[in-house]
Scaffold this motif. Structure first.
Motif, short mmCIF file in Angstrom:
data_model
loop_
_atom_site.label_atom_id
_atom_site.label_comp_id
_atom_site.label_asym_id
_atom_site.label_seq_id
_atom_site.Cartn_x
_atom_site.Cartn_y
_atom_site.Cartn_z
N TRP A 1 -8.79 -0.49 -62.23
CA TRP A 1 -8.05 0.51 -61.45
C TRP A 1 -7.91 1.79 -62.26
O TRP A 1 -8.22 1.81 -63.45
CB TRP A 1 -6.71 -0.01 -60.97
CG TRP A 1 -5.61 -0.24 -62.00
CD1 TRP A 1 -5.59 0.13 -63.32
CD2 TRP A 1 -4.34 -0.87 -61.75
NE1 TRP A 1 -4.41 -0.21 -63.91
CE2 TRP A 1 -3.63 -0.83 -62.99
CE3 TRP A 1 -3.73 -1.41 -60.64
CZ2 TRP A 1 -2.34 -1.36 -63.11
CZ3 TRP A 1 -2.45 -1.94 -60.77
CH2 TRP A 1 -1.78 -1.91 -61.99
N SER B 1 -12.11 -2.27 -53.28
CA SER B 1 -12.51 -1.11 -54.06
C SER B 1 -12.18 0.16 -53.27
O SER B 1 -12.48 0.25 -52.08
CB SER B 1 -14.01 -1.16 -54.35
OG SER B 1 -14.43 -0.03 -55.07
N GLY B 2 -11.53 1.10 -53.92
CA GLY B 2 -11.07 2.30 -53.24
C GLY B 2 -9.72 2.14 -52.58
O GLY B 2 -9.17 3.11 -52.05
N HIS C 1 -5.54 0.71 -52.68
CA HIS C 1 -4.42 1.17 -53.47
C HIS C 1 -3.42 0.06 -53.81
O HIS C 1 -3.17 -0.83 -52.99
CB HIS C 1 -3.70 2.31 -52.75
CG HIS C 1 -4.52 3.54 -52.64
ND1 HIS C 1 -5.41 3.74 -51.60
CD2 HIS C 1 -4.64 4.62 -53.46
CE1 HIS C 1 -6.02 4.90 -51.77
NE2 HIS C 1 -5.57 5.45 -52.89
N GLU D 1 -5.46 3.44 -57.91
CA GLU D 1 -6.62 3.23 -57.04
C GLU D 1 -7.45 2.10 -57.64
O GLU D 1 -7.84 2.16 -58.82
CB GLU D 1 -7.46 4.47 -56.91
CG GLU D 1 -8.64 4.30 -55.96
CD GLU D 1 -9.49 5.54 -55.85
OE1 GLU D 1 -10.73 5.43 -55.90
OE2 GLU D 1 -8.92 6.65 -55.70
#
Length: 211
Positions: free
Chosen positions: A182, A151-152, A154, A209
């Motif tokens: 995302w 999570s967070g 790319h 993301e």
């Protein structure tokens, strides 16, 4: 000429038609892949480092090179301070060449589109070039790549023009976004895959993301 051999090899991999045939085509190409793609001015393994550096700070990781081939991107990222690199590819022979570059902490054989051998949220980011293309990884392979990304983190990857509209990429992008998996960050213009050959062969780079 390397350029003629490279064109023949590209025809072979694009026309493989099955996972086994694709694996065999890359096995036959592995020893000469670097020199022959260089003769075409193949840009993607080097250009992708710009997008990685834009979104992932040097030293962060681990990063997955999804479809690493002979590992051309690894030394470029290592030189920029990214030391925690993992590669996957469908070809044992390509992976052996990648191992010789001594840029990857781990290399695994796996096929995008099937299950990947890592737990959920394993990677800070994944990047992939030249893999979502003619006769290669399906758009559905993005689901597993997102699963193994934190999570967070790319998702950074290129898609070839000839498969973008017909290969279900828009649908998968929308499914992942609407499912809260995302959110889109960047979509490049279309640009050339090769500096020397095939001016009509183009890709886009996408960055998302992961939620």
């Amino acid at each position: 000429m390397d350029t003629d051999k490279a064109h023949a090899a590209l025809d072979s991999v694009y026309g493989a038609g099955s996972t086994g045939a694709l694996d065999a085509a890359y096995a036959a190409w592995a020893a000469n892949y670097d020199s022959e793609t260089a003769s075409l001015g193949y840009l993607l393994p080097f250009l992708i480092t710009a997008w990685v550096a834009r979104y992932v700070a040097a030293g962060e990781g681990p990063l997955l090179d999804a479809g690493c081939g002979t590992g051309l991107t690894g030394p470029q990222l290592k030189a920029l301070g990214y030391s925690d690199l993992v590669g996957l590819d469908l070809s044992d022979e390509m992976l052996r060449v990648a191992a010789g570059r001594q840029a990857y902490g781990d290399l695994k054989k796996a096929m995008l589109g099937g299950p990947l051998p890592w737990p959920d949220r394993q990677f800070r980011a994944f990047f992939s070039t030249g893999v979502f293309t003619i006769g290669h990884a399906p758009a559905a392979g993005l689901h597993e790549l997102v699963r193994i990304t934190r999570s967070g983190g790319h998702a950074i990857f290129t898609v070839r023009d000839q498969v973008f509209e017909t290969g279900g990429f828009r649908e998968v992008f929308t499914e992942l976004e609407q499912g809260g998996k995302w959110r889109p960050l960047e979509e490049s213009p279309w640009f050339r895959c090769y500096a020397v050959a095939d001016p009509e062969a183009q890709v886009k780079t996408f960055v998302f993301e992961v939620a």
